[in-house]
Design a protein around this motif. Sequence first.
Motif, mmCIF file in Angstrom:
data_model
loop_
_atom_site.group_PDB
_atom_site.id
_atom_site.type_symbol
_atom_site.label_atom_id
_atom_site.label_comp_id
_atom_site.label_asym_id
_atom_site.label_seq_id
_atom_site.Cartn_x
_atom_site.Cartn_y
_atom_site.Cartn_z
ATOM 1 N N ASN B 81 -3.674 -11.712 3.105
ATOM 2 C CA ASN B 81 -4.288 -10.392 2.987
ATOM 3 C C ASN B 81 -3.371 -9.336 3.624
ATOM 4 O OD1 ASN B 81 -5.976 -8.129 3.860
ATOM 5 N ND2 ASN B 81 -7.638 -9.400 3.078
ATOM 6 N N MET B 82 -3.275 -8.182 2.982
ATOM 7 C CA MET B 82 -2.331 -7.158 3.454
ATOM 8 C C MET B 82 -2.652 -6.638 4.857
ATOM 9 S SD MET B 82 0.191 -6.625 1.513
ATOM 10 C CE MET B 82 0.485 -7.973 0.393
ATOM 11 N N THR B 83 -3.925 -6.742 5.281
ATOM 12 C CA THR B 83 -4.226 -6.264 6.634
ATOM 13 C C THR B 83 -3.565 -7.160 7.677
ATOM 14 O OG1 THR B 83 -6.282 -7.472 6.412
ATOM 15 C CG2 THR B 83 -6.419 -5.094 6.252
ATOM 16 N N ARG B 84 -3.170 -8.366 7.264
ATOM 17 C CA ARG B 84 -2.560 -9.285 8.237
ATOM 18 C C ARG B 84 -1.037 -9.266 8.186
ATOM 19 N NH1 ARG B 84 -5.481 -14.679 7.132
ATOM 20 N NH2 ARG B 84 -4.153 -15.458 8.783
ATOM 21 N N ILE B 85 -0.479 -8.319 7.426
ATOM 22 C CA ILE B 85 0.983 -8.231 7.316
ATOM 23 C C ILE B 85 1.684 -8.079 8.673
ATOM 24 C CG2 ILE B 85 2.850 -6.708 6.505
ATOM 25 C CD1 ILE B 85 1.949 -8.491 4.333
ATOM 26 N N PRO B 86 1.225 -7.176 9.554
ATOM 27 C CA PRO B 86 1.964 -7.044 10.817
ATOM 28 C C PRO B 86 2.061 -8.370 11.575
ATOM 29 C CG PRO B 86 0.414 -5.242 10.583
ATOM 30 C CD PRO B 86 0.125 -6.193 9.463
ATOM 31 N N GLY B 146 -5.319 -10.521 16.587
ATOM 32 C CA GLY B 146 -6.544 -10.451 17.381
ATOM 33 C C GLY B 146 -6.879 -11.749 18.096
ATOM 34 N N LYS B 147 -5.926 -12.696 18.140
ATOM 35 C CA LYS B 147 -6.214 -13.965 18.808
ATOM 36 C C LYS B 147 -6.095 -13.834 20.323
ATOM 37 C CE LYS B 147 -5.633 -17.111 15.037
ATOM 38 N NZ LYS B 147 -4.784 -16.460 14.008
ATOM 39 N N GLY B 329 -7.953 2.312 12.837
ATOM 40 C CA GLY B 329 -9.386 2.020 12.732
ATOM 41 C C GLY B 329 -9.809 1.718 11.301
ATOM 42 N N MET B 330 -9.149 2.355 10.339
ATOM 43 C CA MET B 330 -9.463 2.087 8.938
ATOM 44 C C MET B 330 -9.126 0.620 8.603
ATOM 45 S SD MET B 330 -7.922 3.780 5.453
ATOM 46 C CE MET B 330 -6.400 2.822 5.492
ATOM 47 N N ALA B 331 -8.000 0.165 9.139
ATOM 48 C CA ALA B 331 -7.603 -1.225 8.899
ATOM 49 C C ALA B 331 -8.583 -2.183 9.570
ATOM 50 C CB ALA B 331 -6.190 -1.460 9.424
ATOM 51 N N ILE B 332 -8.995 -1.869 10.799
ATOM 52 C CA ILE B 332 -9.920 -2.761 11.509
ATOM 53 C C ILE B 332 -11.240 -2.845 10.756
ATOM 54 C CG2 ILE B 332 -11.222 -3.143 13.638
ATOM 55 C CD1 ILE B 332 -9.133 -1.616 15.130
ATOM 56 N N GLY B 362 -1.352 2.929 12.772
ATOM 57 C CA GLY B 362 -1.306 1.501 12.455
ATOM 58 C C GLY B 362 -0.520 0.718 13.485
ATOM 59 N N ARG B 363 -0.181 -0.510 13.133
ATOM 60 C CA ARG B 363 0.439 -1.393 14.114
ATOM 61 C C ARG B 363 1.875 -1.762 13.778
ATOM 62 N NH1 ARG B 363 -2.603 0.535 16.871
ATOM 63 N NH2 ARG B 363 -4.223 -0.377 18.161
#
Lengths: 92, 476
Positions: B81-86, B146-147, B329-332, B362-363
């Motif tokens: 998923n693209m939100t997990r790219i970083p 987020g781990k 925040g939008m990504a979260i 973003g991150r």
Amino acid sequence: MSDLLVMLVVFTASSAIGYVMISKVPQRLHTPLMSMTNAISASTIIAALLLFSSKLDSPHKVLAAAAVALAAFNVIGGFTVTGRMLKMFKKQ
Amino acid sequence: MNNAANIAVDIAIILVLIAGISRFRTPAGARFGNAMAALALLFAVAVALYRNPMLSSNATLAAFALAASSLAAWRVSAKINMTRIPSLVAFQNGAGGLAALLVAIVEMSGAGPAPGAVASAAAAVSVSLGAATFSGSMIASLKLSGKIRQTPTVVPGHNIALLFLSAACAAAAALLFAPGDPTSALVSLAFLSLAFGALFSIRIGGADMPVLISFLNAATGMAAAFCGIVIQNRLLIACGAVVASSGFILTMVMCRAMNRSLMNIIVGGKAPARPPASSPATASSPELTAAPPAPVAASQPEQPAADPLSLAADALRAAKKLIVIPGYGMAIAQAQSETVALAGMLEQAGTEVKYAVHPVAGRMPGHMHVLLAEADVDYDKLFEMDDINAEFAETDVALIVGACDVVNPAAKEKEGTPISGMPVLNAGDARSVIVCNFDDKPGYSGVPNPLYERPNAILLFGDAKATLASLIAKLK
């Protein structure tokens, strides 16, 4: 000695050309850029594969295989995910 | 190795690589550029193996490691998923660092002839950078997924520990030049550097992550370049140097966008801390959420019970021009599709819609652009801060989705805060500002956002995905 000189020239020239090229990359492509350069940094796969060109004892063989696997993960994953990201950028 | 033909082949491959990178101006060009760079690397591997063929007794193992790992990498990156790219980029970076470390150790401790001084020095750099980027990147990846806690962790005596580890690394590196088997020196250097990388990385967090991840990117490039010096491979040196340049540029771009020096981010940990009073802030947030309607409601006497949601819907309905400001925040909240759906609805109704993206939103660098591209936003509608900041004054609604520090007017108006002097988006200049943030707590910098108290602000605190969904329902 000449080997060292060649290596220094390659290093300096590549840094300089890379610097000029990359300064011009627009902000919207920064994530794909980082992801792609990340894949390029795994060019250590060349070094990892070349380890297998000489005789290795078992422990060294295991370490070399691990190096190949890690670098391959970085290189293949990096280029694949960069391609996927770039495909999403659309113009309507 | 240095005959003219070989040099010409190497230069040709480097040129293909550089041509690939130079295509990174437009997304379409970059797609081609990415393929070119991949091809250049494939050639580089082929050429290296042609010049130094593998021993047949080794080939099976190498091929197996290569195939299994490539398949795994392809499966992971084709699905993620693209939100997990970083987090993925940090993980891959760590894998690259560890590879550089292992190569240098095997090369130096293997059965070959005793390495010269140049190779030893390069191996020392390669081992320590490889180890430190490995542990540093793994920590960054865990933080980004987020781990582990995203905020900086500072242990007692953090600076002293880092100094001690650097000195110990230097001592271990010096032992490499002593005659005899360098294995124990290499292994101690590796472990000390692993500790250094972890300690270095753990104290950088939150909104400073884009700097950390760019810096680690540069460090792996450097490790690869020095790995190239160890094995005297020009192509590897060139690839590593280009990556180091790129990571360095991104690091500097991120620092500039925050108006902070690299040293300040690395050593300062996080600036002065968010107020410890974060729980009272939570307690008071319902009040604040309810408060703002009052002044605006007064101007609309026929709607005495106007809630912020209706006010926001009215403002959006009347807007001729809307600028959307996305933040981490939008990504979260995973609210990108709702954000884009709302903007699309208004666009259909004739509103001009643009997106304003702050460089450090973003991150990782460019994080917001990727998320919005995935949500099918035309990339011509994404604007960089400097190109759009003047337009807020003539904008009816600025819609903030999960962004705080990057729109905080305190950066311009107050002296002495951690964000003072940081360039920000002028959201407050718009006629109305709709804030879809989770709560009224300050952003990562800990600086309260005076935007929330302005009469033109409409505060819709809560989960942005739900808030936007109810806004869409109201506008239908």
